[in-house]
Design a protein around this motif. Structure first.
Motif, PDB file in Angstrom:
ATOM      1  N   UNK A 174     -13.046  -8.958  18.401  1.00 40.04           N
ATOM      2  CA  UNK A 174     -13.338 -10.204  19.096  1.00 40.04           C
ATOM      3  C   UNK A 174     -12.438 -10.402  20.305  1.00 40.04           C
ATOM      4  N   UNK A 175     -13.014 -10.995  21.314  1.00 35.59           N
ATOM      5  CA  UNK A 175     -12.287 -11.384  22.518  1.00 35.59           C
ATOM      6  C   UNK A 175     -12.866 -12.718  22.975  1.00 35.59           C
ATOM      7  N   UNK A 176     -12.020 -13.706  23.118  1.00 35.61           N
ATOM      8  CA  UNK A 176     -12.455 -15.055  23.476  1.00 35.61           C
ATOM      9  C   UNK A 176     -13.515 -15.576  22.516  1.00 35.61           C
ATOM     10  N   UNK A 177     -13.348 -15.230  21.252  1.00 30.34           N
ATOM     11  CA  UNK A 177     -14.262 -15.706  20.229  1.00 30.34           C
ATOM     12  C   UNK A 177     -15.598 -15.002  20.183  1.00 30.34           C
ATOM     13  N   UNK A 178     -15.726 -13.898  20.925  1.00 28.87           N
ATOM     14  CA  UNK A 178     -16.986 -13.152  20.983  1.00 28.87           C
ATOM     15  C   UNK A 178     -16.749 -11.733  20.472  1.00 28.87           C
ATOM     16  N   UNK A 179     -17.545 -11.292  19.514  1.00 36.33           N
ATOM     17  CA  UNK A 179     -17.460  -9.921  19.020  1.00 36.33           C
ATOM     18  C   UNK A 179     -18.104  -8.988  20.035  1.00 36.33           C
ATOM     19  N   UNK A 180     -17.321  -8.039  20.577  1.00 37.05           N
ATOM     20  CA  UNK A 180     -17.812  -7.150  21.623  1.00 37.05           C
ATOM     21  C   UNK A 180     -18.452  -5.900  21.020  1.00 37.05           C
ATOM     22  N   UNK A 181     -19.701  -5.620  21.354  1.00 36.08           N
ATOM     23  CA  UNK A 181     -20.344  -4.399  20.847  1.00 36.08           C
ATOM     24  C   UNK A 181     -19.593  -3.159  21.319  1.00 36.08           C
ATOM     25  N   UNK A 182     -19.406  -2.206  20.418  1.00 33.51           N
ATOM     26  CA  UNK A 182     -18.704  -0.964  20.751  1.00 33.51           C
ATOM     27  C   UNK A 182     -19.661   0.206  20.919  1.00 33.51           C
ATOM     28  N   UNK A 195     -30.184 -12.198  18.974  1.00 38.41           N
ATOM     29  CA  UNK A 195     -29.473 -12.439  17.718  1.00 38.41           C
ATOM     30  C   UNK A 195     -28.827 -13.822  17.776  1.00 38.41           C
ATOM     31  N   UNK A 196     -29.076 -14.645  16.781  1.00 38.17           N
ATOM     32  CA  UNK A 196     -28.478 -15.976  16.758  1.00 38.17           C
ATOM     33  C   UNK A 196     -26.972 -15.909  16.571  1.00 38.17           C
ATOM     34  N   UNK A 197     -26.521 -15.027  15.692  1.00 37.68           N
ATOM     35  CA  UNK A 197     -25.097 -14.975  15.384  1.00 37.68           C
ATOM     36  C   UNK A 197     -24.285 -14.310  16.481  1.00 37.68           C
ATOM     37  N   UNK A 198     -24.829 -13.264  17.097  1.00 42.25           N
ATOM     38  CA  UNK A 198     -24.080 -12.548  18.128  1.00 42.25           C
ATOM     39  C   UNK A 198     -24.312 -13.114  19.525  1.00 42.25           C
ATOM     40  N   UNK A 199     -25.415 -13.802  19.737  1.00 41.68           N
ATOM     41  CA  UNK A 199     -25.777 -14.432  21.021  1.00 41.68           C
ATOM     42  C   UNK A 199     -25.993 -13.416  22.144  1.00 41.68           C
ATOM     43  N   UNK A 200     -26.315 -12.204  21.764  1.00 41.93           N
ATOM     44  CA  UNK A 200     -26.756 -11.149  22.669  1.00 41.93           C
ATOM     45  C   UNK A 200     -28.144 -10.697  22.221  1.00 41.93           C
ATOM     46  N   UNK A 201     -28.835  -9.978  23.105  1.00 47.86           N
ATOM     47  CA  UNK A 201     -30.115  -9.386  22.715  1.00 47.86           C
ATOM     48  C   UNK A 201     -29.872  -8.289  21.690  1.00 47.86           C
ATOM     49  N   UNK A 248      -6.574  -2.085  22.256  1.00 49.45           N
ATOM     50  CA  UNK A 248      -6.087  -3.322  22.865  1.00 49.45           C
ATOM     51  C   UNK A 248      -5.201  -3.034  24.073  1.00 49.45           C
ATOM     52  N   UNK A 249      -5.518  -3.681  25.165  1.00 51.15           N
ATOM     53  CA  UNK A 249      -4.681  -3.652  26.353  1.00 51.15           C
ATOM     54  C   UNK A 249      -4.280  -5.103  26.600  1.00 51.15           C
ATOM     55  N   UNK A 250      -3.059  -5.430  26.212  1.00 53.73           N
ATOM     56  CA  UNK A 250      -2.603  -6.814  26.212  1.00 53.73           C
ATOM     57  C   UNK A 250      -3.514  -7.608  25.281  1.00 53.73           C
ATOM     58  N   UNK A 251      -4.287  -8.558  25.829  1.00 49.97           N
ATOM     59  CA  UNK A 251      -5.087  -9.396  24.945  1.00 49.97           C
ATOM     60  C   UNK A 251      -6.574  -9.076  25.002  1.00 49.97           C
ATOM     61  N   UNK A 252      -6.955  -8.153  25.854  1.00 42.52           N
ATOM     62  CA  UNK A 252      -8.381  -7.815  25.970  1.00 42.52           C
ATOM     63  C   UNK A 252      -8.629  -6.426  25.424  1.00 42.52           C
ATOM     64  N   UNK A 253      -9.641  -6.265  24.560  1.00 46.69           N
ATOM     65  CA  UNK A 253      -9.949  -4.930  24.072  1.00 46.69           C
ATOM     66  C   UNK A 253     -10.320  -4.012  25.233  1.00 46.69           C
ATOM     67  N   UNK A 254      -9.730  -2.854  25.264  1.00 44.84           N
ATOM     68  CA  UNK A 254     -10.001  -1.879  26.327  1.00 44.84           C
ATOM     69  C   UNK A 254     -11.102  -0.950  25.835  1.00 44.84           C
ATOM     70  N   UNK A 255     -12.214  -0.940  26.519  1.00 45.74           N
ATOM     71  CA  UNK A 255     -13.324  -0.082  26.144  1.00 45.74           C
ATOM     72  C   UNK A 255     -13.244   1.201  26.954  1.00 45.74           C
TER      73      UNK A 255
END
Length: 295
Positions: free
Chosen positions: A202-210, A72-78, A237-244
């Motif tokens: 988003x975390x560090x400007x990257x949307x994390x797949x859930x 994916x061009x927009x997500x930069x993941x497969x 959210x755990x502080x500044x990083x999304x907790x999965x």
């Protein structure tokens, strides 16, 4: 012929040095659609996401050793990864000294690299499992070992990703299949990837797949079967990083998989994955263990 999963992964045991580096310019045949003896083609992108595909040599499919993928061009993941497993010729090869690297055949800016994973609990999670790809000749297995560490085959996962669901069912779907089913010729074709949502955090400007998905295709007594699964996570959210956390694994139909991924699978997968016993995601409970899977 049925073979214990542990024996499969130890068959043809060969601890080779993982410092083996391969030339990225060498030809890669990628996913083999004829691997099972019955043609099983690659998924296609829905027209609504066709323009998001990253092209390599004018094509959306990028080949590696024993696997192929579409970025994916927009997500930069497969968006999807497709791979073949030959359980009869698996090699056990060390991963020592292998490092995650971006694919030099693609622009670096089109791939998420170490900038996402540095100094946090996020793991670099293989979509196509490294151990699944280490088969064939030793040269092939070594090349697959290196190829599996390209960031194009990696997505962000919490460090307990494969163990978080009950009894670790997500991390051992392929093994469970070998254990429970008389898989013809010990061969499986697998598809998998993340599920993208517009509201992914988003975390560090990257949307994390859930959410993630996986599709296993195999033959049993001459009959092709397709089995689809989805893993969902809650994001807190755990502080500044999304907790999965709170991973849940569900078995779903191929029709629902197509709806959730915006992908279209070949007719043979649609036909052999239409299980009437598998209800929609909202109507069924998550898998408690591998014994709940309908093969």
């Amino acid at each position: 012929m049925q073979l214990d999963a542990t024996a499969i992964w130890k068959k043809a045991f060969d601890m080779a040095g993982s410092t083996h580096e391969t030339d990225p310019s060498l030809p890669r045949s990628g996913y083999d659609p004829d691997f099972l003896g019955t043609p099983v083609g690659l998924p296609s992108l829905d027209p609504s996401i066709q323009d998001d595909a990253l092209l390599w040599n004018g094509k959306e499919t990028i080949p590696y050793t024993h696997f192929s993928l579409s970025m994916s061009q927009t997500r930069r993941f497969a968006r999807w990864v497709a791979w073949n497993i030959d359980g009869a010729s698996i090699k056990l090869i060390s991963r020592t000294n292998l490092t995650f690297t971006k694919d030099p055949r693609l622009p670096a800016k089109t791939q998420i690299g170490n900038e996402l994973y540095d100094d946090n609990r996020l793991d670099r999670g293989h979509i196509a499992r490294r151990s699944d790809l280490l088969w064939g000749t030793m040269s092939e297995a070594q090349q697959a070992n290196t190829d599996s560490f390209r960031y194009t085959n990696i997505t962000p996962q919490m460090d307990d990703f494969n163990q978080s669901s009950k009894q670790g069912v997500w991390g051992r779907l392929e093994n469970a299949l070998f254990e429970d089913v008389d898989v013809q010729n010990l061969r499986i074709s697998v598809f998998g990837g993340p599920i993208f949502h517009a509201d992914d955090r988003e975390y560090r400007g990257v949307a994390l797949p859930a959410e993630y998905w996986k599709l296993l295709v195999f033959q049993e007594q001459g009959v092709v079967k397709s089995r689809a699964f989805v893993l969902t996570q809650n994001l807190e959210h755990l502080r500044e990083i999304p907790m999965l956390d709170e991973f849940r694994v569900y078995q779903i139909t191929v029709a629902e998989l197509e709806e959730r991924t915006t992908l279209h699978f070949p007719a043979i997968i649609q036909r052999t994955g239409a299980l009437t016993s598998v209800r929609s995601l909202g109507e069924r409970s998550p898998l408690d263990g591998a014994g709940d899977i309908v093969w």
